[in-house]
Design an enzyme around this catalytic site. Structure first.
Site, PDB file in Angstrom:
ATOM      1  N   GLY A 290     -11.896  67.914 -54.095  1.00  0.00           N
ATOM      2  CA  GLY A 290     -12.445  66.669 -54.619  1.00  0.00           C
ATOM      3  C   GLY A 290     -13.494  66.967 -55.686  1.00  0.00           C
ATOM      4  O   GLY A 290     -13.306  66.702 -56.867  1.00  0.00           O
ATOM      5  N   ARG A 291     -14.580  67.597 -55.254  1.00  0.00           N
ATOM      6  CA  ARG A 291     -15.696  67.878 -56.165  1.00  0.00           C
ATOM      7  C   ARG A 291     -15.248  68.662 -57.404  1.00  0.00           C
ATOM      8  O   ARG A 291     -15.638  68.333 -58.524  1.00  0.00           O
ATOM      9  CB  ARG A 291     -16.768  68.682 -55.427  1.00  0.00           C
ATOM     10  CG  ARG A 291     -18.033  68.886 -56.223  1.00  0.00           C
ATOM     11  CD  ARG A 291     -18.931  69.939 -55.560  1.00  0.00           C
ATOM     12  NE  ARG A 291     -19.038  69.777 -54.154  1.00  0.00           N
ATOM     13  CZ  ARG A 291     -19.996  69.082 -53.526  1.00  0.00           C
ATOM     14  NH1 ARG A 291     -20.949  68.514 -54.225  1.00  0.00           N
ATOM     15  NH2 ARG A 291     -20.005  68.982 -52.212  1.00  0.00           N
ATOM     16  N   CYS A 358     -38.514  51.414 -53.583  1.00  0.00           N
ATOM     17  CA  CYS A 358     -39.797  51.549 -52.890  1.00  0.00           C
ATOM     18  C   CYS A 358     -39.753  52.569 -51.759  1.00  0.00           C
ATOM     19  O   CYS A 358     -39.953  52.220 -50.598  1.00  0.00           O
ATOM     20  CB  CYS A 358     -40.221  50.197 -52.360  1.00  0.00           C
ATOM     21  SG  CYS A 358     -40.312  49.018 -53.693  1.00  0.00           S
ATOM     22  N   GLU A 359     -39.411  53.790 -52.060  1.00  0.00           N
ATOM     23  CA  GLU A 359     -39.603  54.894 -51.115  1.00  0.00           C
ATOM     24  C   GLU A 359     -39.797  56.202 -51.864  1.00  0.00           C
ATOM     25  O   GLU A 359     -39.228  56.396 -52.937  1.00  0.00           O
ATOM     26  CB  GLU A 359     -38.508  55.101 -50.088  1.00  0.00           C
ATOM     27  CG  GLU A 359     -37.186  54.608 -50.149  1.00  0.00           C
ATOM     28  CD  GLU A 359     -36.486  54.933 -48.818  1.00  0.00           C
ATOM     29  OE1 GLU A 359     -36.656  56.016 -48.273  1.00  0.00           O
ATOM     30  OE2 GLU A 359     -35.758  54.058 -48.341  1.00  0.00           O
ATOM     31  N   TYR A 387     -19.026  62.320 -55.559  1.00  0.00           N
ATOM     32  CA  TYR A 387     -19.967  61.835 -54.541  1.00  0.00           C
ATOM     33  C   TYR A 387     -21.167  61.139 -55.183  1.00  0.00           C
ATOM     34  O   TYR A 387     -22.293  61.242 -54.696  1.00  0.00           O
ATOM     35  CB  TYR A 387     -20.398  62.987 -53.608  1.00  0.00           C
ATOM     36  CG  TYR A 387     -19.215  63.711 -53.001  1.00  0.00           C
ATOM     37  CD1 TYR A 387     -18.425  63.076 -52.039  1.00  0.00           C
ATOM     38  CD2 TYR A 387     -18.852  64.994 -53.397  1.00  0.00           C
ATOM     39  CE1 TYR A 387     -17.320  63.717 -51.497  1.00  0.00           C
ATOM     40  CE2 TYR A 387     -17.752  65.646 -52.859  1.00  0.00           C
ATOM     41  CZ  TYR A 387     -16.988  65.002 -51.912  1.00  0.00           C
ATOM     42  OH  TYR A 387     -15.892  65.631 -51.374  1.00  0.00           O
TER      43      TYR A 387
HETATM   44  N1  LLP Z   1     -10.789  67.828 -47.210  1.00  0.00           N
HETATM   45  C1  LLP Z   1     -11.553  67.387 -46.198  1.00  0.00           C
HETATM   46  C2  LLP Z   1     -10.965  67.307 -44.857  1.00  0.00           C
HETATM   47  C3  LLP Z   1     -12.901  67.025 -46.414  1.00  0.00           C
HETATM   48  O1  LLP Z   1     -13.641  66.607 -45.407  1.00  0.00           O
HETATM   49  C4  LLP Z   1     -13.448  67.122 -47.714  1.00  0.00           C
HETATM   50  C5  LLP Z   1     -14.837  66.743 -47.999  1.00  0.00           C
HETATM   51  C6  LLP Z   1     -12.611  67.562 -48.758  1.00  0.00           C
HETATM   52  C7  LLP Z   1     -11.293  67.907 -48.458  1.00  0.00           C
HETATM   53  C8  LLP Z   1     -13.091  67.683 -50.166  1.00  0.00           C
HETATM   54  O2  LLP Z   1     -14.110  68.601 -50.314  1.00  0.00           O
HETATM   55  P1  LLP Z   1     -14.589  69.033 -51.769  1.00  0.00           P
HETATM   56  O3  LLP Z   1     -13.428  69.690 -52.454  1.00  0.00           O
HETATM   57  O4  LLP Z   1     -14.994  67.809 -52.502  1.00  0.00           O
HETATM   58  O5  LLP Z   1     -15.704  69.948 -51.539  1.00  0.00           O
HETATM   59  N2  LLP Z   1     -21.061  64.134 -49.963  1.00  0.00           N
HETATM   60  C9  LLP Z   1     -21.178  65.578 -50.029  1.00  0.00           C
HETATM   61  C10 LLP Z   1     -19.834  66.251 -49.851  1.00  0.00           C
HETATM   62  C11 LLP Z   1     -19.121  65.870 -48.576  1.00  0.00           C
HETATM   63  C12 LLP Z   1     -17.749  66.474 -48.418  1.00  0.00           C
HETATM   64  C13 LLP Z   1     -16.991  65.837 -47.308  1.00  0.00           C
HETATM   65  N3  LLP Z   1     -15.647  66.331 -47.119  1.00  0.00           N
HETATM   66  C14 LLP Z   1     -21.856  65.946 -51.346  1.00  0.00           C
HETATM   67  O6  LLP Z   1     -22.225  65.062 -52.106  1.00  0.00           O
HETATM   68  O7  LLP Z   1     -22.090  67.138 -51.598  1.00  0.00           O
END
Ligand code: LLP
Length: 434
Positions: A290-291, A358-359, A387
């Protein structure tokens, strides 16, 4: 690499001057580069082209339907969680049939929606979930395709809140119990065992934990193939991106200048390490990044409200806040902050960059060195494509930000700023208070 760069003094996304977007649509506004996303997708797909590959973009990172359509056009399916995300894939005119359904608390209604739309596979996180999916599939008179998420107990060496592959996380079934879980799955009449899945964490900056996890699980994957004829192995997502030197990292010269042992993870190094381990398995390989796909493809534009000079501390107060981009407040994460108009004649400024909420936690950066910027000028938070918008909220009755997609020299609004009327549309005053 990415497509944010200065043309003369002005920061551009591809060939579009970001200040033009800020003036037209106001701020805070997320801006995404279609070309950066396509580039990220292609580099990953080409790197692993020796495999039978399906990229399931983890849409939790950014689920705007325009982005989903873009990835779908490139050949992606989706790693989705929940009924809302299934409906987004459908709204994007994209394919649920090449998507996988993750998450530890799938409801019966969500399972039904996924089955009705021909989901590629469910990624199952517990034994009670097997029973629930079997029950819903039976009601519909279909067989549900499943894979079990196996927890390899590997330390991803990332932020504690985004590590998922350790045995004390709530995710997956420990490797030592996984054989029993598969055996249980094989007894359910309405389930088809199709694969196996793992995901060890997010923002991994080294390939070593991926190698360790794949090596640890490989013998078990072989057993599953022999016993149940599984056809795919999802190795999850998790590839990290550059946050600290985000702007410079858009250029190849920056990558070439990094010492070989300190170079951030690239799709090429990831592929070079993993393809030789995965190829002998003879299975379809699913990736759930994703990221990596969207993180460096997006920035958040904001306007300076005030420069408040305090005793010993300066505060740069901007019109974006923790509700728009919560990562710094939630994970103390770093986002590079740059002016849309660069001026080498300006003095340097050291300031805390804060929002109007306000935090005290509404702080993007502490003691950050910046070019001095004044009221009405624009800044950009880099690496905000993942994200960012998806984790935004409406705290202090702030509107959800606008989103814009750039391609070459053109751009389009892909999500209008939320109005106050939209925000309170579901609220009402009960009769007993009237
Ligand atoms: N697959 C599963 C089962 C996951 O839980 C996740 C992310 C991904 C794939 C994708 O991961 P990535 O390729 O994006 O690293 N909100 C946090 C990140 C939370 C990730 C949750 N799961 C942040 O802003 O860093």
């Amino acid at each position: 690499m990415h497509h944010f760069h200065y043309v003369g003094p002005n920061l551009h996304c591809e060939s579009v001057d970001l200040a033009e977007i800020a003036r037209l649509y106001g701020t805070p506004t997320y801006v995404y580069s279609a070309e950066t996303m396509a580039d990220n997708y292609r580099r990953l797909a080409e790197g692993l082209s020796g495999l039978d590959l399906q990229i399931c973009y983890a849409m939790k990172a950014n689920s705007n339907i325009a982005l989903l359509r873009h990835f779908s056009n490139l050949g992606a399916g989706f790693d989705l969680v929940g009924g809302g995300e299934i409906k987004r894939v459908l709204a994007a005119g994209a394919n649920v049939k090449s998507s996988v359904f993750a998450g530890i608390g799938k409801t019966e209604a969500e399972i039904q929606l996924a089955l009705e739309n021909g989901i590629f596979s469910f990624h199952v996180e517990s034994e009670p979930e097997l029973a629930r999916i079997n029950h819903v599939a039976g009601k519909l008179g279909v067989k549900a395709p499943i894979a079990i998420r196996v927890n390899p107990d590997v330390d991803a060496h990332t932020h504690a809140k985004i590590t998922t592959g350790k045995s004390d996380n709530k995710f997956g079934i420990p490797l030592k119990h996984a054989a029993a879980a598969y055996e249980a799955a094989s007894k359910y009449p309405n389930l088809t065992i199709k694969g196996v899945q793992m995901h060890i964490g997010s923002q991994l900056t080294s390939v070593a934990p991926f190698i360790e996890a794949v090596r640890k699980i490989t013998p078990f994957v072989g057993e599953l193939k022999a016993l149940y004829g599984i056809t795919y192995f999802s190795i999850g997502g998790g590839m990290g991106i550059v946050y600290k030197d985000a702007l410079a990292s858009g250029a190849k010269v920056w990558w070439d200048a990094q010492p070989a042992d300190q170079r951030p993870l690239t799709p090429e190094t990831y592929a070079a390490a993993l393809v030789p381990l995965l190829q002998p398995l003879g299975l379809k390989i699913v990736l759930e990044h994703g990221r990596f796909m969207v993180g460096n493809s997006g920035v958040l534009l904001a306007k300076v409200e005030h420069l408040k000079r305090g005793a010993g501390k300066n505060f740069l107060i901007v019109d974006a806040a923790m509700n728009d981009l919560v990562r710094p407040a939630m994970y103390e994460s770093y986002h590079e902050i740059v002016p849309l108009h660069r001026d080498s004649g300006r003095r340097a400024l050291v300031a805390d960059v804060v929002g109007p909420i306000c935090e005290s936690g509404d702080c993007f950066a502490k003691d950050r060195q910046l070019q001095e910027v004044g009221e009405g000028e624009y800044i950009a938070f880099m690496s905000a494509g993942a994200y960012g918008y998806t984790m935004a909220s409406r705290y202090n009755t702030r509107a959800m930000a606008a989103e814009v997609l750039v391609k070459g020299g053109t751009f389009e609004l892909i999500n209008a700023r939320e109005t106050f009327e939209q925000q309170i549309a579901g609220e009402k005053i009960p009769a007993f208070l009237k």
